[in-house]
Structures are given as C-alpha cells and as structure tokens.
Scaffold this active site. Structure first.
Site, PDB file in Angstrom:
ATOM      1  N   THR A 143       0.849  -1.199   0.000  1.00 20.06           N
ATOM      2  CA  THR A 143       0.000   0.000   0.000  1.00 20.06           C
ATOM      3  C   THR A 143       0.880   1.243   0.000  1.00 20.06           C
ATOM      4  O   THR A 143       2.087   1.168   0.189  1.00 20.06           O
ATOM      5  CB  THR A 143      -0.970   0.002   1.205  1.00 20.06           C
ATOM      6  OG1 THR A 143      -1.760  -1.194   1.158  1.00 20.06           O
ATOM      7  CG2 THR A 143      -1.907   1.195   1.219  1.00 20.06           C
ATOM      8  N   SER A 148      -7.660  -2.012   6.686  1.00 19.71           N
ATOM      9  CA  SER A 148      -6.993  -1.328   7.796  1.00 19.71           C
ATOM     10  C   SER A 148      -6.488   0.054   7.416  1.00 19.71           C
ATOM     11  O   SER A 148      -5.902   0.740   8.266  1.00 19.71           O
ATOM     12  CB  SER A 148      -5.818  -2.169   8.290  1.00 19.71           C
ATOM     13  OG  SER A 148      -6.262  -3.377   8.847  1.00 19.71           O
ATOM     14  N   GLU A 167      -7.301  -7.547  -3.867  1.00 22.16           N
ATOM     15  CA  GLU A 167      -7.890  -7.008  -2.647  1.00 22.16           C
ATOM     16  C   GLU A 167      -8.887  -7.944  -1.970  1.00 22.16           C
ATOM     17  O   GLU A 167      -9.121  -7.855  -0.761  1.00 22.16           O
ATOM     18  CB  GLU A 167      -8.580  -5.674  -2.959  1.00 22.16           C
ATOM     19  CG  GLU A 167      -8.518  -4.672  -1.846  1.00 22.16           C
ATOM     20  CD  GLU A 167      -7.091  -4.216  -1.574  1.00 22.16           C
ATOM     21  OE1 GLU A 167      -6.632  -4.418  -0.434  1.00 22.16           O
ATOM     22  OE2 GLU A 167      -6.452  -3.676  -2.487  1.00 22.16           O
ATOM     23  N   GLY A 182      -0.791  -2.699   5.686  1.00 20.36           N
ATOM     24  CA  GLY A 182      -1.794  -3.686   6.067  1.00 20.36           C
ATOM     25  C   GLY A 182      -2.370  -3.380   7.439  1.00 20.36           C
ATOM     26  O   GLY A 182      -2.591  -2.223   7.801  1.00 20.36           O
TER      27      GLY A 182
END
Length: 631
Positions: free
Chosen positions: A445, A509, A484, A530
């Site tokens: 991410t 998250s 995802e 995460g």
C-alpha cells in the site's frame, strides 16, 4: 512491505515541469489553522506565486530532492517518493488545491510505484474543507463481483482453500472491482479546481519518459519473478528479456501512458465502460497464463457489468475526541477509524503524559489488543453487516474496556471482544481469553498527504494489496490488477462480519486520519502496512500528543505493532530501546522489518506547515513545502 522507486532520471523531472506549465484555477483564500505545536507565527506568503524556474528542465542527472522534513508556507505535500512529491508541489505552486495535488500525485504513484497502487486498485480519501469546516470521506474500496460465491477461495479439486501465497494471491478470483479511478473523479467533482485531463498530465509524462530503476524496484521484481512469469503481459512489462530490469536502467511504461491519455479524453467512463472494462473482465475470468506454468492462477467472476455498476461512496467519517483534539478517520469497511478511535478512547482513561515511556507503551500495547479484539468481532462492510460504530466509539464503552487494562502487567493474549451493543461503563470480570483471527492483509500500500494555501487538507491511502497485486497486468494497458479480495476471511463463516459476499467490500486497515483542534486542522497523517497501518497511526498520535515528541520525532521513532497476539511484532530499534523494560510487564516481542512508512503534515500558528516523511524507512520519503520558511 510496500514498493517505492528511489532514483529518477533528469528526463522525468523535466517532463513533469513541462507537463505542468498550464495554470490550475485557484480557490478563495481562507485563514490558516491553529496548531498543536508552539512555533512562532509568521505572515503567510502571497496567494499565487510561480516562477519560470518551476517549468525549466533540470540539468542532466538532476532529480527531485529527497527531503524528510520541510517547513514553510503556501501548501505542502508528503509522499513516499520524490517524483510523486514533486508532482504535488508543482500543482500547488501552479494554483491547484489539495485535491488537485492529491489526484495528480496518486496518478504518478501508479507509474513510479506500480507494485503498491494504481488504477487497478482502490483506497480511502479523507478531506477537510476549509470553506465549510467539515471533514468528509470517499470510500473507493474494491467490491466483490456480483457472481462471487462464498467458497470462491476453495480449490474444487481438494475441497480446501487455495494456498494463500502465491496461489490465491496470484489469481483472478482475488481481483475486486477497482475503485481508484472513480475516487479520483468523485474527489475532483466535489473539491477539485482542475479536470482529470489536467491531473493526469504529469503522470502521463513520467510513464512516457521513464524512470531509473533502483535496487528496491529490482529486488521486488526479483521477489515476484515466479508470479510474474506465470502471466504473459506481466512478464512482457516487468521482466523484459526474461529478467528484472537492471539497476540504473530506464523503465518506461508507454501502455500506461496511453491508458492515462484515454482516461484524459473519455473520463472514467473509459475505464468502467467500453473496451477497457471488457478487457479487465477477460483478464480476470481467463488470466493470461503463460504456457507450461504450474501455478494454478484461479479464474475469477468479475464482469464488465460489475465495472459499469461500481460507485465510489461518500461516507461520514468516524470521529473521537482525544485530549481536546477531534480525530477523524474512515468508517466501515475501513477498520482504522474505529480501531484507532477506540484505542484512543481507552487510553484517554489514563494520564500517559505522567508516565515514563515504557509504562506509556505498555498502555499502548494493551489498549491496541482490546481494540483489535473488537475489530475482529464487529468490523466489516457496513452496507452488509451491522457494525456497532457508535458503540465502539462510545466513551462509556471505552471506560468499560479500560477496566481490563492492568497498568502493572500484560493480560494473556489474545483477549476477548467486548459487547459493543450493551455496556454500562462499569468494571466487570477480568480479561478473559479470546481468539485472534488469521491476518491476510498485505503490508504493501502507499499513502500521501496534501495541504493547500487555503487550508484544505487531504489524507489519501491507496493500494493494490500485495506487492504486485494479483500479478495480472491487463494486456496492453500497463497496469496491475489488485488482489484485494484476499482481505476477506478465507473461509466462509456466517457469523464473521468479514465473510465473503457478492458486491461486498472487504474490511480494510487503511487509516487516513485528520486531526482538528477547535474545528481547524492541525495534523494529517497516514501510512501503508496492512493491519500494521492502524498501530502506526495510533503510535504516531500518542508520540505527538502524549509523549511530547515533535512530528519529526513521532514519525521517526521505532515502532511496535500490537494486534492482540501473545507476541508483538516490533522493529529492532523498539526492542533495543524498550524490550527489556516491557518484558517486565509480561510482553514478548518478535523483531520484524520496517513497520509502516508514514507521511504527515502539521499545521502550526500563522499557517506554518511542517511536512514530514519517513527519514530512513525503505530509503525515506519526500516532504515538500511551497515556500520554505526563511527563503
């Protein structure tokens, strides 16, 4: 982990400047915000300033600076990549606002950091509007296809779930309907002053000109080589000549440049409808697997109709009051807003500022465990399951949960969830054992932060999940699709709020966070990582508000990531500094590599901006201000 490219060619920076020579409309000026910090107030800079130098092509071998901290006025940006921050800074200098800068930066991330984010993924966009004084959010999370079955992750040949990595991750069945393009369109529609066409120009230039491959990009490609080799278009893009691009070589992505130009001409309808939508669906339903590959690459069920029906959703943010600040976050399907908020509410029952650091960190670990227990019990997509958000963020519930936090010692982990639907704030029985579900969220991410001269603020976290996502590059289009849907619980359980359901958004998250004081923004922050995002944001807030650190110190401090398990993962620096003392409380630690890679901007007196990025984690980020203080 997350992916970030470090070194850039001079051509990239020149292309950026040339792509941004057109002016972007300005917004009305609004007074600056008060501050957490006590920096001296200085008069704001002029409302509009740029110079010919902003558009000049840099000298050979020059690249955007990598600056972990910048202090000044007129707007600021922070990201995990110097080229991305250069894009955002130039947009602000040209008169764009925070939303314009954020969308342009996100598009650039899709080029320079294709293994972490891009138009094949999704994210959460949090915005403070200085004109209205409101914090609002956009949920651009991916959705499960309409035909997805409850047992989609089960191998029909064995009756057991596919092995998580690499089998389930590298698959069509893990791909959710992407939400990132719709998020950009919605954000610009609500708050932007520019068009999507303009916002995509710098990223298109970078994709066309290319960037210089660094060691991290090379190593991450090598680490994913077996997955990438299983898929023909992915091999063609990321493994030219059958190997990872060499360090120092120039990596270009003309297919992505063409895709961005198509979106510039046709808007996001060009993504969600028409030929590209069908190509995405085809790649998911029949992954372009290379010959003689043993990796199964399970097919998914996503259709062109699923893409056509996707919507980015406006959601009310979560908010809690913490020591006089209002802390805003993302509501379900985000779990960050409620989990960070609940942990803060629990910690507010204690005077952390009066404690030494080990004692305060003991409270942080214990409060995190209690909040993560409730996250596992209740959090999922609120459009499909009843999430007791009000209860989880109620101070009375927090007092009841805080009864279980023993200031002198750690409770046995995992602890059980509380009853967020029936509580009275009274202390009951001591903490009892609970369960800790398997965590399948990737630590990939990316995150960016932007503040403009008018006081608008954006905190945006976006992702394709795993490093390299599903591994599937849409043929001829230059971008990876997400994996995802592996954020759903792997096995279906009707009582699990994060169970697989068609059309549902998996729990996330991602925790983009904006902090207000007296109704005005004072801090914005977020991180990749995460489920470790939650604790990264929480620990930074505690560091800044309770432990007296500056925002620079708060982001650089060593981290632990307690998540209701018997052993807490922690950076070696954290173990070295606090491990011995915290062991006395009954805590155990497992040294782990880098946790999170945050960005933040603090808004001080007189509009003084302190933009910070990671100083060392994964090579460090890049934080820039429009007018540096003292210049």
């Amino acid at each position: 982990m997350y992916s970030r490219l470090v070194v850039r060619s001079a051509a990239v920076t020149g292309a950026l400047a040339l792509a941004l020579t057109g002016a972007i409309a300005s917004s009305p000026a609004i007074a600056s915000s008060p501050a957490i910090a006590s920096s001296p107030a200085i008069a704001s800079s002029p409302a509009n300033a740029s110079s010919p130098a902003d558009a000049a092509r840099p000298a050979p071998a020059q690249e955007p600076p990598r600056v972990p901290t910048s202090v000044g006025y007129g707007g600021a940006v922070s990201s995990l990549d110097p080229v991305v921050s250069e894009v955002g800074l130039t947009v602000l200098r040209r008169g764009g606002n925070a939303t314009d800068a954020a969308v342009a930066m996100a598009a650039a991330i899709g080029v320079t950091d294709p293994y972490s984010a891009g138009i094949g993924g999704g994210g959460f966009f949090v915005h403070y509007d200085a004109a209205t004084g409101r914090v609002e959010t956009i949920d651009g999370r991916e959705t499960a296809p309409s035909a997805m079955e409850h047992d989609a992750f089960v191998d029909p040949a064995t009756g057991e779930p596919y092995p998580f990595y690499p089998d389930l991750v590298t698959s069509g069945v893990s791909v959710g309907v992407p939400g990132t393009p719709a998020t950009w369109e919605r954000a610009l529609e609500r708050w932007g002053t520019t068009s999507l066409r303009q916002a995509l120009r710098p990223a298109t230039a970078v994709a066309e000109e290319g960037f210089v491959v660094d060691q991290l990009f090379h190593d991450q490609t090598v680490a994913n080589q077996a997955r990438f080799e299983a898929l023909t278009p992915t091999t063609e893009l990321f493994l030219p000549d059958g190997a990872a691009p060499e360090v120092g070589s120039v990596f270009r992505n003309p297919d992505l440049a063409a895709t961005y130009r198509m979106l510039a001409r046709g808007g996001v309808d060009a993504f969600y409808e028409g030929p590209l939508a069908q190509e995405i669906a085809d790649a998911v339903q029949a992954p372009p697997v290379a010959d003689e590959i043993e990796l199964p690459v399970p097919a998914g069920s996503l259709t062109a109709e699923d893409l056509a029906s996707y919507e980015a959703v406006d959601r009310d943010p979560t908010v809690v009051s913490y020591r006089g600040y209002e802390v805003y976050g993302m509501a379900p399907p985000g779990s960050g807003g409620t989990t960070v908020g609940e942990a803060l509410n629990i910690l507010e029952q204690f005077d952390l500022a009066s404690l030494d650091d080990p004692a305060a960190l003991h409270h942080y670990i214990e409060a995190s465990a209690l909040a993560f227990a409730d996250r596992a019990a209740y959090l999922g997509d609120g459009d499909f399951v009843d999430v007791p958000v009000d209860g989880l963020l109620d101070d009375t519930f927090a007092r009841e949960r805080a009864c279980l936090l023993d200031p002198a010692g750690a409770a046995p982990k995992p602890v059980a969830a509380g009853d967020a639907r029936s509580y009275d704030g009274e202390c009951g029985e001591p903490a009892v054992p609970g369960v800790s579900p398997e965590d399948t969220e990737s630590t990939s991410t990316t995150n960016l932060t932007a503040v403009d001269r008018w006081g608008d603020v954006v905190e945006y976290t976006l992702t394709i999940e795993q490093i390299g996502g599903s591994g599937i590059v849409v043929p001829g289009r230059g971008f990876l699709l997400n994996n995802e849907l592996t954020d759903f619980s792997i096995r279906y359980d009707a009582d699990d709020p994060n169970r697989i359901e068609a059309g549902k958004r998996p729990r996330s998250s991602m925790s983009p966070t904006i902090v207000l004081a007296d109704g005005r923004p004072v801090l914005a922050l977020g991180s990749p990582g995460g489920s470790r995002i939650i604790t990264t944001v929480l620990q930074m807030l505690i560091n800044r508000i309770d432990l007296g650190m500056t925002i620079e110190q708060a982001i650089a401090a060593p981290r632990a990531t307690p998540q209701n398990s018997a052993t807490t993962p922690a950076e070696q620096g954290f173990v070295d500094a606090y491990g011995a003392a915290l062991t006395g409380y009954g805590h155990r630690f497992a040294p782990t590599p880098t946790i999170g890679a945050a960005t933040a901007i603090e808004i001080g007196p007189g509009g003084l901006l302190t933009a910070v990025a990671e100083p060392t984690r994964l090579g460090g980020g890049s934080a820039r201000v429009v007018w540096p203080a003292g210049s």
